[in-house]
Design a protein around this motif. Structure first.
Motif, short mmCIF file in Angstrom:
data_model
loop_
_atom_site.label_atom_id
_atom_site.label_comp_id
_atom_site.label_asym_id
_atom_site.label_seq_id
_atom_site.Cartn_x
_atom_site.Cartn_y
_atom_site.Cartn_z
N ARG A 178 0.83 -1.21 0.00
CA ARG A 178 0.00 0.00 0.00
C ARG A 178 0.87 1.26 0.00
NH1 ARG A 178 -2.53 -0.66 5.28
NH2 ARG A 178 -3.57 1.33 4.87
N VAL A 179 1.96 1.23 0.79
CA VAL A 179 2.86 2.38 0.84
C VAL A 179 3.52 2.61 -0.52
CG1 VAL A 179 5.03 3.24 1.82
CG2 VAL A 179 3.33 2.17 3.32
N LEU A 180 4.00 1.54 -1.14
CA LEU A 180 4.70 1.67 -2.42
C LEU A 180 3.76 2.11 -3.54
CD1 LEU A 180 7.06 -1.43 -2.27
CD2 LEU A 180 7.71 0.99 -2.10
N LYS A 181 2.51 1.73 -3.44
CA LYS A 181 1.52 2.15 -4.45
C LYS A 181 1.44 3.67 -4.51
CE LYS A 181 -3.25 1.28 -5.92
NZ LYS A 181 -4.52 0.58 -5.58
N HIS A 182 1.61 4.31 -3.37
CA HIS A 182 1.61 5.77 -3.29
C HIS A 182 2.75 6.38 -4.12
CE1 HIS A 182 1.09 9.75 -1.54
NE2 HIS A 182 2.34 9.74 -1.11
N PHE A 183 3.84 5.61 -4.27
CA PHE A 183 4.99 6.06 -5.06
C PHE A 183 4.99 5.48 -6.47
CE2 PHE A 183 6.41 6.12 -0.59
CZ PHE A 183 6.80 7.44 -0.47
N HIS A 184 3.88 4.83 -6.83
CA HIS A 184 3.75 4.17 -8.13
C HIS A 184 4.82 3.09 -8.31
CE1 HIS A 184 0.91 7.35 -9.03
NE2 HIS A 184 1.84 8.24 -8.75
N LYS A 185 5.09 2.37 -7.23
CA LYS A 185 6.05 1.27 -7.23
C LYS A 185 5.36 -0.02 -6.81
CE LYS A 185 9.55 4.15 -7.94
NZ LYS A 185 10.31 4.17 -9.20
N ARG A 186 5.92 -1.12 -7.27
CA ARG A 186 5.41 -2.43 -6.88
C ARG A 186 6.49 -3.16 -6.07
NH1 ARG A 186 1.11 -4.50 -9.76
NH2 ARG A 186 1.93 -6.62 -9.54
N PRO A 187 6.09 -3.98 -5.08
CA PRO A 187 7.07 -4.70 -4.29
C PRO A 187 7.94 -5.61 -5.16
CG PRO A 187 4.90 -4.82 -3.26
CD PRO A 187 4.70 -4.23 -4.63
N CYS A 188 9.25 -5.51 -4.98
CA CYS A 188 10.19 -6.39 -5.66
C CYS A 188 11.52 -6.29 -4.92
CB CYS A 188 10.35 -6.03 -7.14
SG CYS A 188 11.14 -4.44 -7.43
N THR A 189 12.44 -7.18 -5.22
CA THR A 189 13.72 -7.20 -4.52
C THR A 189 14.44 -5.87 -4.63
OG1 THR A 189 13.94 -9.56 -5.02
CG2 THR A 189 15.91 -8.42 -4.27
N GLU A 190 14.52 -5.33 -5.84
CA GLU A 190 15.29 -4.11 -6.06
C GLU A 190 14.71 -2.93 -5.27
OE1 GLU A 190 16.01 -6.80 -9.53
OE2 GLU A 190 14.27 -6.21 -8.35
N ILE A 191 13.39 -2.81 -5.21
CA ILE A 191 12.76 -1.72 -4.46
C ILE A 191 13.00 -1.91 -2.97
CG2 ILE A 191 10.53 -0.74 -3.78
CD1 ILE A 191 11.44 0.18 -6.51
N TYR A 192 12.85 -3.14 -2.48
CA TYR A 192 13.10 -3.42 -1.06
C TYR A 192 14.54 -3.07 -0.69
CZ TYR A 192 8.70 -5.99 -0.28
OH TYR A 192 7.38 -6.35 -0.12
N VAL A 193 15.49 -3.44 -1.54
CA VAL A 193 16.90 -3.17 -1.26
C VAL A 193 17.18 -1.67 -1.25
CG1 VAL A 193 19.25 -3.39 -2.19
CG2 VAL A 193 17.77 -5.39 -2.05
N GLU A 194 16.54 -0.94 -2.15
CA GLU A 194 16.73 0.51 -2.20
C GLU A 194 16.27 1.15 -0.88
OE1 GLU A 194 18.04 4.04 -3.85
OE2 GLU A 194 18.29 1.99 -4.55
N ILE A 195 15.16 0.67 -0.33
CA ILE A 195 14.69 1.18 0.97
C ILE A 195 15.69 0.80 2.06
CG2 ILE A 195 12.85 1.04 2.70
CD1 ILE A 195 10.95 0.34 0.32
N ALA A 196 16.10 -0.47 2.08
CA ALA A 196 17.01 -0.96 3.12
C ALA A 196 18.32 -0.20 3.12
CB ALA A 196 17.26 -2.46 2.91
N LYS A 197 18.87 0.06 1.95
CA LYS A 197 20.16 0.76 1.85
C LYS A 197 20.07 2.18 2.41
CE LYS A 197 22.01 0.61 -2.24
NZ LYS A 197 22.12 0.49 -3.74
#
Length: 204
Positions: free
Chosen positions: A174-193
């Motif tokens: 739901r949070v990522l939808k606000h940024f027009h993003k879908r859950p995936c490894t690369e997006i998760y890693v970008e947040i984690a970093k």
């Protein structure tokens, strides 16, 4: 170089191989990213293995106890891969932190006896819970903080049945939808970093 055997719960946690520009490239997972921001001075060389890899490691002798056999396999695999460090990740999944932590510590028993350094990585409830901790990580990654919905004040207490809005996987979707993003490894890693370790320690 800190050569480290890494075994994780799932695809996004451990990373995967991706075919890009005519060749296979390794995509790191969330756990690697979080370890790197926790120990920025270390140069890690991760050797990623699945639970299946551990289970399929052949022992030289028969062992009656299933738990003892798994502990021997983990230590044997680390030795084979020339790793002196072992990181094992499991989600708690609302099953009880002490129980899951105890199971992972038992898995480390043989490796520790032989001088290996071991780290249990056990989010409560799952890795997505940690990714919901630091709003500034979203600011750095996507140029603004989450507002629809805002991040939970106590991310590790956010829980629900799979598919419910409060379930960590659904919440971050739901949070990522606000940024027009879908859950995936690369997006998760970008947040984690982009997470602040002190914020993670305080909120998780």
């Amino acid at each position: 170089m800190t050569r480290t055997l890494l075994c994780c719960e799932g695809y996004n946690d451990q990373g995967h191989m991706d075919f890009s520009n005519g060749q296979w490239e390794e995509v790191e997972g969330v756990v690697q990213a979080l370890i790197k921001i926790t120990e920025p001075s270390q140069d890690f060389d991760f050797v990623t293995k699945s639970r299946k890899d551990i289970h399929n490691f052949r022992l030289q002798r028969k062992v009656i106890s299933r738990n003892k056999a798994q502990a021997l396999r983990l230590a044997g695999l680390a030795q084979k891969e020339d790793c002196r460090y072992i990181v094992y990740h499991r989600d708690e999944d609302n099953r009880g932190f002490e129980e899951i932590y105890g199971q992972v510590e038992e898995l480390f028993s043989v490796a520790r006896e032989h001088g290996y350094r071991c780290l249990a990585v056990i989010p409560m409830h799952m890795t997505e819970s940690w990714l919901l901790a630091d709003e500034n990580a979203f600011q750095k990654a996507f140029s603004r903080k989450p507002t629809d919905p805002v991040l939970p004040k106590k991310p590790e207490e956010t829980w629900g049945y799979k598919g419910d809005d409060e379930h960590p996987k659904k919440y971050i979707e739901r949070v990522l939808k606000h940024f027009h993003k879908r859950p995936c490894t690369e997006i998760y890693v970008e947040i984690a970093k982009n997470c602040d370790v002190d914020v993670l320690k305080r909120k998780c």
